[in-house]
Write a protein that holds these residues in place. Structure first.
Motif, PDB file in Angstrom:
ATOM      1  N   MET A   1       9.882   4.163   4.409  1.00 31.42           N
ATOM      2  CA  MET A   1       9.043   4.604   3.394  1.00 31.42           C
ATOM      3  C   MET A   1       8.948   3.976   2.347  1.00 31.42           C
ATOM      4  O   MET A   1      10.025   3.257   1.614  1.00 31.42           O
ATOM      5  CB  MET A   1       9.343   6.028   2.410  1.00 31.42           C
ATOM      6  CG  MET A   1       9.418   7.206   3.073  1.00 31.42           C
ATOM      7  SD  MET A   1       8.226   7.352   3.809  1.00 31.42           S
ATOM      8  CE  MET A   1       8.369   8.979   5.006  1.00 31.42           C
ATOM      9  N   GLY A   2       7.778   2.896   1.433  1.00 29.82           N
ATOM     10  CA  GLY A   2       7.313   2.030   1.300  1.00 29.82           C
ATOM     11  C   GLY A   2       8.704   0.452   1.337  1.00 29.82           C
ATOM     12  O   GLY A   2       8.668  -0.241  -0.268  1.00 29.82           O
TER      13      GLY A   2
ATOM     14  N   VAL B   1       3.687   1.562   4.796  1.00 30.51           N
ATOM     15  CA  VAL B   1       2.802   1.059   3.198  1.00 30.51           C
ATOM     16  C   VAL B   1       3.739  -0.083   2.544  1.00 30.51           C
ATOM     17  O   VAL B   1       4.739   0.494   2.290  1.00 30.51           O
ATOM     18  CB  VAL B   1       2.288   2.398   2.189  1.00 30.51           C
ATOM     19  CG1 VAL B   1       2.432   1.206   0.620  1.00 30.51           C
ATOM     20  CG2 VAL B   1       1.654   3.125   2.998  1.00 30.51           C
ATOM     21  N   LYS B   2       3.217  -1.093   2.562  1.00 29.98           N
ATOM     22  CA  LYS B   2       4.117  -2.386   2.353  1.00 29.98           C
ATOM     23  C   LYS B   2       4.658  -2.315  -0.237  1.00 29.98           C
ATOM     24  O   LYS B   2       3.643  -1.297   0.036  1.00 29.98           O
ATOM     25  CB  LYS B   2       3.947  -3.578   2.423  1.00 29.98           C
ATOM     26  CG  LYS B   2       3.832  -3.796   3.486  1.00 29.98           C
ATOM     27  CD  LYS B   2       4.320  -5.019   4.069  1.00 29.98           C
ATOM     28  CE  LYS B   2       3.232  -5.922   4.183  1.00 29.98           C
ATOM     29  NZ  LYS B   2       3.287  -7.028   4.857  1.00 29.98           N
ATOM     30  N   SER B   3       5.549  -1.691  -0.190  1.00 33.52           N
ATOM     31  CA  SER B   3       5.829  -2.724  -1.847  1.00 33.52           C
ATOM     32  C   SER B   3       5.991  -3.475  -1.706  1.00 33.52           C
ATOM     33  O   SER B   3       6.455  -4.290  -1.115  1.00 33.52           O
ATOM     34  CB  SER B   3       6.325  -1.037  -2.054  1.00 33.52           C
ATOM     35  OG  SER B   3       8.131  -1.415  -1.993  1.00 33.52           O
TER      36      SER B   3
ATOM     37  N   GLN C   1       6.358   4.832  -1.762  1.00 30.75           N
ATOM     38  CA  GLN C   1       6.477   6.473  -1.116  1.00 30.75           C
ATOM     39  C   GLN C   1       5.742   7.467  -0.808  1.00 30.75           C
ATOM     40  O   GLN C   1       5.752   8.201   0.001  1.00 30.75           O
ATOM     41  CB  GLN C   1       8.091   6.359  -1.666  1.00 30.75           C
ATOM     42  CG  GLN C   1       8.798   5.131  -1.867  1.00 30.75           C
ATOM     43  CD  GLN C   1      10.711   5.574  -2.400  1.00 30.75           C
ATOM     44  OE1 GLN C   1      10.188   5.953  -2.672  1.00 30.75           O
ATOM     45  NE2 GLN C   1      10.883   4.644  -1.121  1.00 30.75           N
ATOM     46  N   GLU C   2       5.384   7.576  -1.841  1.00 29.20           N
ATOM     47  CA  GLU C   2       4.717   8.910  -2.001  1.00 29.20           C
ATOM     48  C   GLU C   2       3.503   8.869  -1.190  1.00 29.20           C
ATOM     49  O   GLU C   2       2.622   9.665  -0.376  1.00 29.20           O
ATOM     50  CB  GLU C   2       4.301   9.034  -3.342  1.00 29.20           C
ATOM     51  CG  GLU C   2       3.333  10.618  -3.353  1.00 29.20           C
ATOM     52  CD  GLU C   2       3.004  10.628  -4.642  1.00 29.20           C
ATOM     53  OE1 GLU C   2       3.322  10.343  -6.507  1.00 29.20           O
ATOM     54  OE2 GLU C   2       1.847  11.764  -5.309  1.00 29.20           O
ATOM     55  N   ILE C   3       2.516   7.725  -1.192  1.00 31.62           N
ATOM     56  CA  ILE C   3       1.319   7.492  -0.629  1.00 31.62           C
ATOM     57  C   ILE C   3       2.202   8.068   1.228  1.00 31.62           C
ATOM     58  O   ILE C   3       1.130   7.861   2.037  1.00 31.62           O
ATOM     59  CB  ILE C   3       0.353   6.143  -0.357  1.00 31.62           C
ATOM     60  CG1 ILE C   3       0.092   6.222  -2.088  1.00 31.62           C
ATOM     61  CG2 ILE C   3      -0.304   6.184   0.406  1.00 31.62           C
ATOM     62  CD1 ILE C   3      -0.435   5.152  -2.340  1.00 31.62           C
ATOM     63  N   GLU C   4       2.487   6.957   1.498  1.00 30.93           N
ATOM     64  CA  GLU C   4       3.136   6.925   3.472  1.00 30.93           C
ATOM     65  C   GLU C   4       3.899   8.198   3.281  1.00 30.93           C
ATOM     66  O   GLU C   4       3.732   8.558   4.029  1.00 30.93           O
ATOM     67  CB  GLU C   4       5.017   5.917   3.194  1.00 30.93           C
ATOM     68  CG  GLU C   4       5.171   6.026   4.787  1.00 30.93           C
ATOM     69  CD  GLU C   4       5.728   4.282   5.254  1.00 30.93           C
ATOM     70  OE1 GLU C   4       5.832   3.406   3.700  1.00 30.93           O
ATOM     71  OE2 GLU C   4       6.847   4.022   6.032  1.00 30.93           O
ATOM     72  N   ARG C   5       4.677   8.351   2.699  1.00 28.10           N
ATOM     73  CA  ARG C   5       5.495  10.308   3.394  1.00 28.10           C
ATOM     74  C   ARG C   5       3.554  11.537   3.283  1.00 28.10           C
ATOM     75  O   ARG C   5       3.897  12.230   4.359  1.00 28.10           O
ATOM     76  CB  ARG C   5       6.061  11.271   1.830  1.00 28.10           C
ATOM     77  CG  ARG C   5       6.998  11.959   1.938  1.00 28.10           C
ATOM     78  CD  ARG C   5       7.807  12.855   1.282  1.00 28.10           C
ATOM     79  NE  ARG C   5       8.926  11.521   1.047  1.00 28.10           N
ATOM     80  CZ  ARG C   5       9.201  10.856   0.066  1.00 28.10           C
ATOM     81  NH1 ARG C   5       8.733  10.990  -1.124  1.00 28.10           N
ATOM     82  NH2 ARG C   5       9.937   9.575   0.101  1.00 28.10           N
TER      83      ARG C   5
END
Ligand code: SRM
Ligand SMILES: Cc1cc2nc3c(=O)[nH]c(=O)nc-3n(C[C@H](O)[C@H](O)[C@H](O)COP(=O)(O)OP(=O)(O)OC[C@H]3O[C@@H](n4cnc5c(N)ncnc54)[C@H](O)[C@@H]3O)c2cc1C
Ligand code: SF4
Ligand code: FES
Lengths: 832, 113
Positions: free
Chosen positions: A585-586, A649-651, A670-674
């Protein structure tokens, strides 16, 4: 002294009324006429021919200007009556300035022009009707036309010269004639009808379906159950149509043909009784004993008419009364029938199209191979309604029986088929090869057959490209279709480029409607019902993706419809092994996770361990049969690196560590990817959240990219790309809360899922739709669909299951089996 | 003289409906397909283009699409969509739920023998 007769409206009813009066008594009246159009009276019915270029405007005049002079009629051409002074028995008119549409409700007079007045003893109002313009945003844009007058035809023809695509809003009689006319201007034409069928007032479903097929065979695109809500501007003129479900149609020209409304303002202003139309009694009189009304502007016994037949009956009664030939003459209403004037399609309908009365007899004859459908509804031994499609040989006699309420012959077959000798069964297939089919371009039957047999032309359009047949006036297109049919059984349409998948002849929005309304939940069922059982592989994968989007919970997952990657949730490699990319995630992992990944890489002999361009780790060269075990060992969900779905989702390190960080990019990533992980879409979707405009996570070039900016705000970019295509995303909006990022991202992704073509990345989609329109739809909620988009996305999110859970619970037996080893020596029988 | 064997491949259910499965017969991979309309076919598993595993391809309308680069092959004749590409075919049938093929080794091997 002669009485004074004034006629308002110089169209088919007004001029015919005068003609009928003159026939009865040439000397009864001194006649003054007002006509808002700058012409004598012409046959409005034939405008369809003017538009389709088979008749010149000059050829359709019934009463040219000379006729008025010859009959001592004063005609004020181009003058619109603005009011009637009933007390003084006067009417007043204004010369319209050039370019003012005659049927508009505003009157724009010529500058400085005086009112023209005329006294009357008797007055006839024959103002006709105007096209009904539904409330569609943008209907006043350049390039949007109505279809009512010679001037309209000229304007359309002139504008069409610089157009490629046209759309006609309205699939009724006039809409279809307009569409057919537009085709002769070398346009790709679509007809848009809100009802679920063409000509809903005249045809039953079955006839409408056949008609739709015939229209399609001519190369006309028909979209039913399609509601236009907005016309959108492009370069200062109309550029596309937006439908209420959010789908779009590119077009350069639009003709609105959505019905007619009686013109009643003048009558209304002078306090004549008006309901839907000007109210008249059986003697065509309004509530003023000296004012009469005829034509499309009236309402008689609760009915308004949009055809000429009733007008002929009305004006005959009126003339009888005004000249005193028969002061008791009565008009009691008309029974109407209609004929579609589209070359190559024979269609007549009259009376009711359907019946609920159980005592009615319903006679139906179908011959689908010839496109023939005939239906008769008989009540009390009289025709109550009839539809004749494909073979209208008998329409005139049936119309006679219908209008005169004549009893029918005993033998019902005779009514449907007529006498054998009378039957016309013309088919181009019966002609000799030397017969010329296309007279415009001189193409004979032999040339067309050769294009079918030798060049694989299976559609009217393909024949046209090859031989030029059907590309002139278009009147031979029906024959070309007959020839294709006689040769290979079925005419194909070239609408295919618009199809969502090649094997089902529907565009995405239509396909979605069919799938939803029929409750089709598996690829095999959809192919059975909509694709004639054909199993084209691209069709299968495209359908699977769409069905999973449409039925997040109840989709029946048939894995044979999917690419190998989606059968086993891993990416096939050139040597037939697979790669494993767990979700990280992220881009943030932990020592524990890294240990599990490392151990798994050792245990299953990964040929390579690599950091991907998507900020995660790829284990390459894993055997298919090891996939379930390695997934279990790693203990992370699937990263979906193999499928057309929401991916990564890269961060960047953001506020937690970076001295420039403006927003907490890691948490948001992370929130978006989850939230969106694994959500199926037309193509892959990759995102990034970056903590400041330095853009270390490359958010500007992602399908959706989020950039933190000063003031605690976030910018949302959509349609970026940095693969084979490079494109900076377009700014959709700026928001001040992470929740709003999620909300607008949901809207965009769901809109993309619903409206993108299969395998269309967001960079193509956003460019095709245009960011301004997307802002309107997704931010301002111009179509009122945003709540629904959010809800549908929520359903998809709720239905998400980690596909790697199939490690414990395979979808079908032997899902992950490798090659079955067969020992030949023991089991084989040598037949030697 | 050409040699051929009648080989028992076990229960047909092993091949998922509408998909293919690879059987390793001696040195050779054989892709067996079971289409939704009940047709059973067998072809060489190796795509002549670049060795793609044809058993993992999608089938439809009597063809299989190679999972690597999308070349197509007719399941009955072995004829490929690209010029000069064909795969070998093997008669295949089901008897009381058991899958059989008639196997004949590739020509090269016959020459070897
Ligand atoms: C593993 C990875 C390369 C790497 O080692 O870093 C990779 C590998 C593949 N990419 Fe990629 N792409 C990878 C990151 C990217 C990126 C960078 C990124 O994701 O930030 C891009 C540019 C962004 C984008 O998506 O456009 C990228 C643009 C593509 C494209 C071009 C798409 C386009 O329309 O422009 C393809 C071809 C396609 O999708 O049709 C592609 C297709 C592929 C495929 C799936 C080709 C295939 O169908 O087999 C490769 C699988 C190799 C294999 O055998 O496993 N890959 N590929 C990366 C996996 C990222 C991940 O963690 O999920
Ligand atoms: C393209 C097309 C195809 C058609 N095909 C058929 C067909 O196949 N069969 C069929 O039966 N019918 C058909 N119709 C319908 C038919 O043309 C109409 O029913 C008929 O023209 C109505 O006659 P009207 O005189 O009432 O109205 P119109 O013919 O419209 O005449 C009214 C005239 O009054 C003028 N006017 C309005 N207000 C004023 C004012 N205040 N002062 C002065 N002048 C005014 C208008 O400008 C117009 O010229 C078709 C119509 C169209 C547009
Ligand atoms: S760029 Fe992507 S698709 Fe091309 S070889 Fe590398 S991994 Fe494969
Ligand atoms: S290996 Fe089969 S198409 Fe390339």
């Amino acid at each position: 002294m002669k009485k004074k007769l004034v006629v308002i409206g110089n169209g088919m009813a007004g001029a015919r009324a005068v003609d009928e009066i003159l026939k009865r008594d040439r000397d009864a009246f001194e006649i003054v006429m007002f006509g808002a159009e700058p012409y004598g009276n012409y046959n409005r019915i034939l405008l369809s021919n003017v538009l389709n270029q088979t008749q010149a405007p000059d050829d359709i005049f019934i009463n040219p200007l000379q006729w008025y002079t010859d009959n001592d009629i004063t005609l004020h051409v181009g003058v619109k009556v603005t009011h009637i002074d009933r007390a003084q028995k006067k009417v007043f008119g204004l010369k319209l300035s050039k370019g003012t549409p005659p049927y508009g409700s505003e009157v724009a007079g010529e500058k400085g022009a005086d009112l023209i007045e005329a006294d009357y003893d008797e007055l006839i109002v024959a103002t006709g009707a105007r096209p009904f313009v539904p409330r569609i945003k943008g209907s006043d844009l350049p390039g949007v036309f109505l279809f009512r007058t010679i001037d309209d035809c000229d304007l359309i023809a002139d504008y069409a010269k610089n157009c490629k695509k046209a759309a006609v809003i309205g699939g009724g009689l006039l809409g279809l004639e307009a569409a057919r006319g537009l085709m002769t201007h070398d346009l790709e034409v679509s007809v848009i009808e809100a009802a679920d069928q063409l000509m809903p007032s005249q045809l039953d479903r079955e006839a409408a379906k056949i008609l739709e097929g015939a229209m399609g065979a001519m190369g006309l695109r028909v979209l039913t159950r399609t509601f236009s809500t907005q016309l959108v501007e492009k370069n200062g003129k109309v550029g596309r149509l937006v439908f209420n479900d959010g789908s779009l149609l590119e077009t350069d020209l639009v003709v609105i043909s959505a019905g007619i409304v009686p013109i009643v303002e003048v009558a209304d202003k002078s306090h004549l009784k008006v309901n839907r139309g000007i109210l008249v009694d059986d003697q065509m009189r309004t509530n003023d004993p000296h004012i009469y009304a005829v034509g499309e502007c009236i309402e008689h016994r609760g009915k308004t008419y949009g055809l000429v037949d009733p007008i002929w009956q009305q004006v005959a009664v009126l003339a009888d009364i005004l000249t005193g030939v028969n002061e008791d003459a009565e008009y009691i209403g008309s029974k109407t029938g209609t004929k579609l004037k589209v070359m190559g399609v024979d269609l007549t309908s009259m009376g009711e199209k359907e019946t609920d009365e159980t005592d009615d007899e319903i006679l139906v004859y179908r011959d689908p191979s010839r496109g023939v459908y005939k239906k008769l509804i008989v009540r009390d031994n009289k025709i109550h309604g009839a539809i004749l499609l494909g073979d209208t040989e008998l329409s005139d006699s049936l119309m006679q029986l219908f209008q005169n309420e004549k009893p029918l012959p005993e033998n019902r077959g005779e009514i449907l088929f007529g006498s054998i000798e009378g039957a016309r069964l013309f088919n181009a297939a019966d002609l000799p090869n030397s017969a010329q089919i296309c007279n415009c371009n001189g193409v004979c039957k032999g040339d067309i057959l050769s294009a079918i047999d030798n060049d694989n032309c299976t559609s009217v359009a393909a024949i046209g490209t090859k031989t030029r047949a059907g590309q002139g006036c278009g009147s031979c297109r029906g024959f070309i279709a007959q020839l294709i049919e006689s040769r290979i059984g079925k005419v194909s349409y070239d609408a295919s480029e618009h199809y969502y998948v090649p094997g089902i002849p529907l565009e995405k929005s239509q396909l979605v409607r069919e799938v939803r309304s029929r409750g089709l939940k598996s690829v095999s069922a959809t192919l059975q019902v909509l694709g004639e059982g054909e199993e084209d592989p691209t069709t299968k994968t495209g359908l699977a993706s769409l069905l999973k989007t449409l039925w997040p919970k109840d989709y029946e997952d048939e894995r044979d419809a999917r690419f190998i990657n989606d059968r086993v949730h891993a990416n096939i490699q050139k040597d037939g092994t697979f790669s494993v990319v767990p979700r990280i995630m992220g881009g943030v992992t932990s020592p524990d996770e890294l240990l599990r990944i490392a151990q798994a890489a050792v245990k299953y002999k990964a040929k390579m361990v690599k950091f991907t361009g998507g900020q995660r780790i790829d284990l390459l060269g894993i055997k298919k049969e090891d996939l379930p075990a390695i997934w279990k060992d790693i203990g992370l969900p699937s990263g979906h690196a193999y499928t057309k779905a929401f991916r990564t989702v890269k961060s960047c390190v953001g506020t937690d560590f970076c001295r420039f960080g403006l927003g907490d990019s890691i948490s948001l990533a992370q929130e978006i990817e989850r939230r969106f992980q694994g959500v199926e879409s037309p193509h892959k979707v990759k995102m990034a959240v970056t903590g400041c405009p330095r853009n270390c996570a490359e958010a500007y070039v992602k399908d959706v990219g989020i950039v933190a900016i000063e003031g605690g705000c976030w910018e949302i970019y959509i349609g970026g790309a940095a693969g084979s295509t490079i494109r900076k995303g377009d700014l959709l909006c700026t928001v001040d809360r992470p929740e709003a990022v999620i909300q607008y991202t949901s809207r965009f992704l769901e809109y993309y899922r619903q409206h993108a073509k299969y395998l269309e990345r967001t960079y193509g989609f956003v460019e095709r739709i245009g960011i301004d329109l997307l802002k309107g739809i997704l931010i301002e909620d111009s179509l009122g669909i945003c709540a629904n988009l959010e809800e549908k996305m929520q359903e998809a999110v709720d239905a998400y299951k980690d596909p790697w859970k199939e490690a414990e619970d395979p979808l079908y037996p032997f899902q992950f089996d490798g090659p079955g080893l067969i020992e030949v020596l023991q089991e084989a029988e040598n037949n030697g | 003289m050409e040699k051929s064997w009648r080989i028992n491949l076990g229960p047909i259910e092993k091949v998922p409906l509408g998909q293919g499965l690879c059987y390793q017969v001696e040195e050779e991979g054989i892709a067996v397909f079971r289409s939704r309309d009940g047709l059973v076919t067998a072809i060489e598993n190796r795509c002549p283009h670049s060795n793609g595993p044809l058993s993992e391809g999608i089938i439809g309308n009597g063809e299989v699409v190679c999972p690597l680069h999308g070349h197509k092959f007719d399941l009955k004749t072995g004829m490929g969509s690209a010029p000069n590409e064909t795969v070998r075919t093997f008669p295949a049938w089901v008897e009381e739920g058991t899958l059989f093929i008639e196997y004949h080794p590739a020509l090269v091997e016959l020459v070897k023998l």
